[in-house]
Write a protein that holds these residues in place. Sequence first.
Motif, PDB file in Angstrom:
ATOM      1  N   ARG A   1      13.494  -5.352 -38.652  1.00 32.95           N
ATOM      2  CA  ARG A   1      14.338  -6.341 -37.980  1.00 32.95           C
ATOM      3  C   ARG A   1      14.885  -5.739 -36.697  1.00 32.95           C
ATOM      4  O   ARG A   1      14.928  -4.531 -36.546  1.00 32.95           O
ATOM      5  CB  ARG A   1      15.465  -6.836 -38.868  1.00 32.95           C
ATOM      6  CG  ARG A   1      16.546  -5.847 -39.139  1.00 32.95           C
ATOM      7  CD  ARG A   1      17.659  -6.423 -39.963  1.00 32.95           C
ATOM      8  NE  ARG A   1      17.055  -7.167 -41.029  1.00 32.95           N
ATOM      9  CZ  ARG A   1      17.689  -7.708 -42.045  1.00 32.95           C
ATOM     10  NH1 ARG A   1      18.956  -7.570 -42.135  1.00 32.95           N
ATOM     11  NH2 ARG A   1      17.072  -8.379 -42.978  1.00 32.95           N
ATOM     12  N   SER A   2      15.303  -6.577 -35.824  1.00 32.31           N
ATOM     13  CA  SER A   2      15.863  -6.103 -34.567  1.00 32.31           C
ATOM     14  C   SER A   2      17.335  -5.745 -34.765  1.00 32.31           C
ATOM     15  O   SER A   2      17.944  -6.092 -35.781  1.00 32.31           O
ATOM     16  CB  SER A   2      15.735  -7.178 -33.492  1.00 32.31           C
ATOM     17  OG  SER A   2      16.511  -8.307 -33.870  1.00 32.31           O
ATOM     18  N   CYS A   3      17.881  -5.038 -33.811  1.00 26.83           N
ATOM     19  CA  CYS A   3      19.306  -4.736 -33.839  1.00 26.83           C
ATOM     20  C   CYS A   3      19.821  -4.719 -32.401  1.00 26.83           C
ATOM     21  O   CYS A   3      19.047  -4.614 -31.452  1.00 26.83           O
ATOM     22  CB  CYS A   3      19.571  -3.402 -34.533  1.00 26.83           C
ATOM     23  SG  CYS A   3      18.891  -1.981 -33.687  1.00 26.83           S
ATOM     24  N   HIS A   4      21.116  -4.834 -32.272  1.00 29.14           N
ATOM     25  CA  HIS A   4      21.750  -4.853 -30.964  1.00 29.14           C
ATOM     26  C   HIS A   4      22.375  -3.489 -30.728  1.00 29.14           C
ATOM     27  O   HIS A   4      23.340  -3.116 -31.402  1.00 29.14           O
ATOM     28  CB  HIS A   4      22.807  -5.954 -30.918  1.00 29.14           C
ATOM     29  CG  HIS A   4      23.476  -6.087 -29.599  1.00 29.14           C
ATOM     30  ND1 HIS A   4      24.738  -6.583 -29.469  1.00 29.14           N
ATOM     31  CD2 HIS A   4      23.055  -5.812 -28.351  1.00 29.14           C
ATOM     32  CE1 HIS A   4      25.080  -6.601 -28.200  1.00 29.14           C
ATOM     33  NE2 HIS A   4      24.068  -6.138 -27.504  1.00 29.14           N
ATOM     34  N   LEU A   5      21.810  -2.723 -29.805  1.00 25.48           N
ATOM     35  CA  LEU A   5      22.325  -1.402 -29.468  1.00 25.48           C
ATOM     36  C   LEU A   5      23.095  -1.472 -28.160  1.00 25.48           C
ATOM     37  O   LEU A   5      22.677  -2.130 -27.215  1.00 25.48           O
ATOM     38  CB  LEU A   5      21.182  -0.399 -29.316  1.00 25.48           C
ATOM     39  CG  LEU A   5      20.361  -0.126 -30.568  1.00 25.48           C
ATOM     40  CD1 LEU A   5      19.211   0.815 -30.233  1.00 25.48           C
ATOM     41  CD2 LEU A   5      21.221   0.439 -31.676  1.00 25.48           C
ATOM     42  N   ILE A   6      24.211  -0.766 -28.098  1.00 28.25           N
ATOM     43  CA  ILE A   6      25.044  -0.724 -26.902  1.00 28.25           C
ATOM     44  C   ILE A   6      25.112   0.729 -26.454  1.00 28.25           C
ATOM     45  O   ILE A   6      25.556   1.589 -27.220  1.00 28.25           O
ATOM     46  CB  ILE A   6      26.459  -1.251 -27.200  1.00 28.25           C
ATOM     47  CG1 ILE A   6      26.363  -2.645 -27.818  1.00 28.25           C
ATOM     48  CG2 ILE A   6      27.331  -1.234 -25.956  1.00 28.25           C
ATOM     49  CD1 ILE A   6      27.536  -3.003 -28.681  1.00 28.25           C
ATOM     50  N   PRO A   7      24.659   1.046 -25.249  1.00 32.74           N
ATOM     51  CA  PRO A   7      24.722   2.438 -24.793  1.00 32.74           C
ATOM     52  C   PRO A   7      26.157   2.946 -24.764  1.00 32.74           C
ATOM     53  O   PRO A   7      27.081   2.198 -24.454  1.00 32.74           O
ATOM     54  CB  PRO A   7      24.149   2.393 -23.374  1.00 32.74           C
ATOM     55  CG  PRO A   7      23.387   1.118 -23.299  1.00 32.74           C
ATOM     56  CD  PRO A   7      24.061   0.170 -24.240  1.00 32.74           C
ATOM     57  N   VAL A   8      26.336   4.211 -25.110  1.00 33.45           N
ATOM     58  CA  VAL A   8      27.650   4.831 -24.985  1.00 33.45           C
ATOM     59  C   VAL A   8      27.773   5.264 -23.533  1.00 33.45           C
ATOM     60  O   VAL A   8      27.162   6.230 -23.095  1.00 33.45           O
ATOM     61  CB  VAL A   8      27.784   6.026 -25.951  1.00 33.45           C
ATOM     62  CG1 VAL A   8      29.118   6.721 -25.749  1.00 33.45           C
ATOM     63  CG2 VAL A   8      27.631   5.561 -27.391  1.00 33.45           C
ATOM     64  N   PHE A   9      28.559   4.503 -22.789  1.00 36.78           N
ATOM     65  CA  PHE A   9      28.650   4.711 -21.348  1.00 36.78           C
ATOM     66  C   PHE A   9      29.532   5.899 -20.971  1.00 36.78           C
ATOM     67  O   PHE A   9      29.301   6.543 -19.981  1.00 36.78           O
ATOM     68  CB  PHE A   9      29.210   3.459 -20.661  1.00 36.78           C
ATOM     69  CG  PHE A   9      28.293   2.288 -20.733  1.00 36.78           C
ATOM     70  CD1 PHE A   9      27.169   2.223 -19.944  1.00 36.78           C
ATOM     71  CD2 PHE A   9      28.542   1.237 -21.602  1.00 36.78           C
ATOM     72  CE1 PHE A   9      26.310   1.146 -19.997  1.00 36.78           C
ATOM     73  CE2 PHE A   9      27.699   0.146 -21.667  1.00 36.78           C
ATOM     74  CZ  PHE A   9      26.576   0.112 -20.860  1.00 36.78           C
ATOM     75  N   GLY A  10      30.551   6.164 -21.730  1.00 30.67           N
ATOM     76  CA  GLY A  10      31.526   7.165 -21.316  1.00 30.67           C
ATOM     77  C   GLY A  10      32.481   6.521 -20.327  1.00 30.67           C
ATOM     78  O   GLY A  10      32.706   5.308 -20.356  1.00 30.67           O
ATOM     79  N   LYS A  11      33.040   7.308 -19.436  1.00 35.78           N
ATOM     80  CA  LYS A  11      34.010   6.776 -18.466  1.00 35.78           C
ATOM     81  C   LYS A  11      33.342   5.985 -17.355  1.00 35.78           C
ATOM     82  O   LYS A  11      33.930   5.084 -16.782  1.00 35.78           O
ATOM     83  CB  LYS A  11      34.849   7.907 -17.882  1.00 35.78           C
ATOM     84  CG  LYS A  11      35.742   8.559 -18.915  1.00 35.78           C
ATOM     85  CD  LYS A  11      36.619   9.615 -18.304  1.00 35.78           C
ATOM     86  CE  LYS A  11      37.489  10.218 -19.388  1.00 35.78           C
ATOM     87  NZ  LYS A  11      38.489  11.097 -18.845  1.00 35.78           N
ATOM     88  N   VAL A  12      32.091   6.330 -17.054  1.00 35.42           N
ATOM     89  CA  VAL A  12      31.370   5.659 -15.967  1.00 35.42           C
ATOM     90  C   VAL A  12      29.951   5.349 -16.451  1.00 35.42           C
ATOM     91  O   VAL A  12      29.298   6.199 -17.054  1.00 35.42           O
ATOM     92  CB  VAL A  12      31.301   6.563 -14.707  1.00 35.42           C
ATOM     93  CG1 VAL A  12      30.519   5.892 -13.602  1.00 35.42           C
ATOM     94  CG2 VAL A  12      32.689   6.935 -14.239  1.00 35.42           C
ATOM     95  N   ALA A  13      29.487   4.148 -16.183  1.00 36.62           N
ATOM     96  CA  ALA A  13      28.117   3.769 -16.555  1.00 36.62           C
ATOM     97  C   ALA A  13      27.125   4.406 -15.590  1.00 36.62           C
ATOM     98  O   ALA A  13      27.353   4.430 -14.385  1.00 36.62           O
ATOM     99  CB  ALA A  13      27.968   2.259 -16.530  1.00 36.62           C
TER     100      ALA A  13
END
Length: 78
Positions: free
Chosen positions: A8-20
Amino acid sequence: MHQVSILRSCHLIPVFGKVANRAWESGTVLNQCNKFYLNPYLRHHDFFLFRYLVDVHASRKAAEERRVRIRALGRAGR
Protein backbone atom coordinates in the motif's frame (compact mmCIF):
# COMPACT_ATOMS: atom_id res chain seq x y z
CA MET A 1 15.48 -10.68 -11.39
CA HIS A 2 14.49 -8.69 -8.30
CA GLN A 3 10.78 -8.27 -7.70
CA VAL A 4 9.15 -5.75 -5.41
CA SER A 5 5.63 -6.04 -4.07
CA ILE A 6 3.90 -2.87 -3.00
CA LEU A 7 1.33 -3.54 -0.30
CA ARG A 8 0.00 0.00 0.00
CA SER A 9 1.07 3.57 -0.41
CA CYS A 10 1.93 5.89 2.43
CA HIS A 11 2.32 9.62 2.91
CA LEU A 12 5.90 10.56 3.79
CA ILE A 13 6.88 14.06 4.90
CA PRO A 14 10.56 15.02 4.67
CA VAL A 15 12.16 16.13 7.91
CA PHE A 16 13.07 19.64 6.85
CA GLY A 17 14.82 20.90 9.96
CA LYS A 18 14.94 24.67 10.38
CA VAL A 19 15.23 25.35 6.65
CA ALA A 20 13.89 23.33 3.71
CA ASN A 21 16.48 22.23 1.17
CA ARG A 22 15.48 23.95 -2.07
CA ALA A 23 17.23 21.27 -4.15
CA TRP A 24 14.63 18.69 -3.10
CA GLU A 25 12.03 17.94 -5.76
CA SER A 26 9.10 15.55 -5.57
CA GLY A 27 10.69 13.14 -8.02
CA THR A 28 14.04 12.90 -6.23
CA VAL A 29 13.40 13.72 -2.56
CA LEU A 30 13.29 10.02 -1.56
CA ASN A 31 16.94 9.74 -2.63
CA GLN A 32 17.99 13.12 -1.25
CA CYS A 33 16.41 13.19 2.20
CA ASN A 34 17.59 10.84 4.96
CA LYS A 35 14.65 11.11 7.38
CA PHE A 36 10.89 11.21 6.91
CA TYR A 37 7.81 11.46 9.06
CA LEU A 38 5.05 8.98 8.30
CA ASN A 39 1.57 10.51 8.17
CA PRO A 40 -0.73 8.06 10.03
CA TYR A 41 -3.79 10.24 9.32
CA LEU A 42 -3.94 9.62 5.56
CA ARG A 43 -6.50 6.82 5.93
CA HIS A 44 -8.50 5.89 9.01
CA HIS A 45 -7.41 2.26 8.57
CA ASP A 46 -3.74 3.26 8.79
CA PHE A 47 -4.34 5.36 11.88
CA PHE A 48 -6.07 2.44 13.62
CA LEU A 49 -3.39 -0.01 12.54
CA PHE A 50 -0.47 2.17 13.66
CA ARG A 51 -2.18 3.03 16.93
CA TYR A 52 -3.11 -0.60 17.55
CA LEU A 53 0.39 -1.88 16.83
CA VAL A 54 1.98 0.71 19.12
CA ASP A 55 -0.43 -0.17 21.94
CA VAL A 56 0.09 -3.91 21.47
CA HIS A 57 3.86 -3.48 21.50
CA ALA A 58 3.76 -1.33 24.65
CA SER A 59 1.50 -3.74 26.52
CA ARG A 60 3.64 -6.76 25.56
CA LYS A 61 6.81 -4.96 26.62
CA ALA A 62 5.25 -3.98 29.98
CA ALA A 63 4.05 -7.55 30.57
CA GLU A 64 7.53 -8.93 29.84
CA GLU A 65 9.11 -6.39 32.21
CA ARG A 66 6.63 -7.46 34.93
CA ARG A 67 7.52 -11.13 34.40
CA VAL A 68 11.24 -10.33 34.65
CA ARG A 69 10.72 -8.38 37.89
CA ILE A 70 8.58 -11.17 39.38
CA ARG A 71 11.22 -13.78 38.50
CA ALA A 72 13.97 -11.60 39.98
CA LEU A 73 11.98 -11.07 43.20
CA GLY A 74 11.27 -14.79 43.43
CA ARG A 75 14.94 -15.63 43.16
CA ALA A 76 15.91 -12.96 45.70
CA GLY A 77 13.57 -14.48 48.28
CA ARG A 78 15.24 -17.91 48.13
